[in-house]
Write a protein that holds these residues in place. Sequence first.
Motif, short mmCIF file in Angstrom:
data_model
loop_
_atom_site.label_atom_id
_atom_site.label_comp_id
_atom_site.label_asym_id
_atom_site.label_seq_id
_atom_site.Cartn_x
_atom_site.Cartn_y
_atom_site.Cartn_z
N TYR A 56 -16.64 8.07 -6.65
CA TYR A 56 -15.73 7.30 -5.80
C TYR A 56 -16.41 6.04 -5.27
CZ TYR A 56 -13.05 6.01 -1.68
OH TYR A 56 -12.36 5.31 -0.74
N PHE A 111 2.28 5.01 -1.64
CA PHE A 111 1.66 6.27 -2.07
C PHE A 111 1.25 6.19 -3.53
CE2 PHE A 111 2.10 10.49 -3.99
CZ PHE A 111 1.16 11.20 -3.25
N THR A 129 0.41 3.52 -5.19
CA THR A 129 -0.75 2.64 -5.33
C THR A 129 -2.05 3.38 -5.04
OG1 THR A 129 0.59 0.73 -4.69
CG2 THR A 129 -1.81 0.52 -4.51
N TRP A 130 -2.06 4.15 -3.96
CA TRP A 130 -3.27 4.88 -3.60
C TRP A 130 -3.61 5.97 -4.61
CZ3 TRP A 130 -6.83 3.45 -0.31
CH2 TRP A 130 -6.50 2.56 0.72
N LEU A 175 0.84 -1.19 0.00
CA LEU A 175 0.00 0.00 0.00
C LEU A 175 0.88 1.24 0.00
CD1 LEU A 175 -2.75 -1.12 2.54
CD2 LEU A 175 -2.82 -1.18 0.05
N GLY A 191 -4.78 4.33 -7.85
CA GLY A 191 -6.06 3.68 -7.64
C GLY A 191 -7.21 4.67 -7.56
N LEU A 192 -6.99 5.78 -6.87
CA LEU A 192 -8.05 6.78 -6.73
C LEU A 192 -8.32 7.53 -8.02
CD1 LEU A 192 -7.15 8.27 -3.23
CD2 LEU A 192 -8.99 6.68 -3.78
#
Length: 312
Positions: free
Chosen positions: A64, A34, A36-37, A32, A40-41
């Motif tokens: 979202y 930075f 990846t987030w 997980l 992903g977002l």
Amino acid sequence: MILSIGDEENDSPIEQVRLTVSPTDDPTLPALTFRTWVLGLLSFHIVTSVKAFYRRDLHAIAAYLLSLTTQMLGYGWAGLFRKYLVDSPYMWWPSNLVQVSLFRALHEKEKRPKGGHTRLQFFFMIFVASFANYVVPSYLFPSISYISFICWIWKDSITAQQIGGGMQGLGLGSIGLDWSAIAGFLGTPLATPGFAIINIFVGFVLIVYIANPILYWSNAYDAKKFPIFSSHTFDYTEQPYNLSKILNTKTFEFDRVAYDSYSKLYLSAFFALDYGLSFATLNCYYYTCCPLSWKVSLFLTSSILLSCKSSF
């Protein structure tokens, strides 16, 4: 799956996987991150599809939640069938091996063999060669991507363009010097098994070169009014179909009265054939699998229950 007791290495029974994927893993690497987030977002593929096809904006929170819900559903089903879809060494995707090879070449340290090259060096060599090959047909001389002698000879004939055109026609008698054009019907033959290439090619010939021309030149459902190949929708004036005339922009519901007063929805012969075969495939799957499912349920219930219990 072969398990080595000494170092607990898992070795796949698939040769291609053994040659590509490392049998060891480092559980200390962060997952997980930075990156990846953030990625992903920002990956709202469904939201983009809604905006592109229906011209409808979604609130940021709704977008979202929609993306999060679809992702959780996918991961949830994968978790329920982890024993069969994830842990099984025979459930492998050849195209994923390409990504694994690339990531290993970029991240793993490798000593250069004498008289040879490391995987990273080989990657950069292919990268430069591919760039030099792609830049010519893509930017400098796009016409060599699809060279059609039929279109050159009968340049004013619509039928000749439909038969010999490499981009909007059947491409008969055409040659291509662009790799993306040559391998366009299956993505890449380098990552696809030979039996799959043959299977795809046979289906491609049956649909594109036999069924589609029959539908088009027999003028089934006014097929000649529209392009022989097109993924767009049309109205009775042969113009792109205006969805805003038949959809309520506030409730996002289909307006039957507006549809009757505007136009029927027309598809190209190829697009209609594609949709029809998709539904036919689902029906064949249903009528084939249902009797088989009943037979499996009657005779293999105990085995199924035992496998399900062991998977949780």
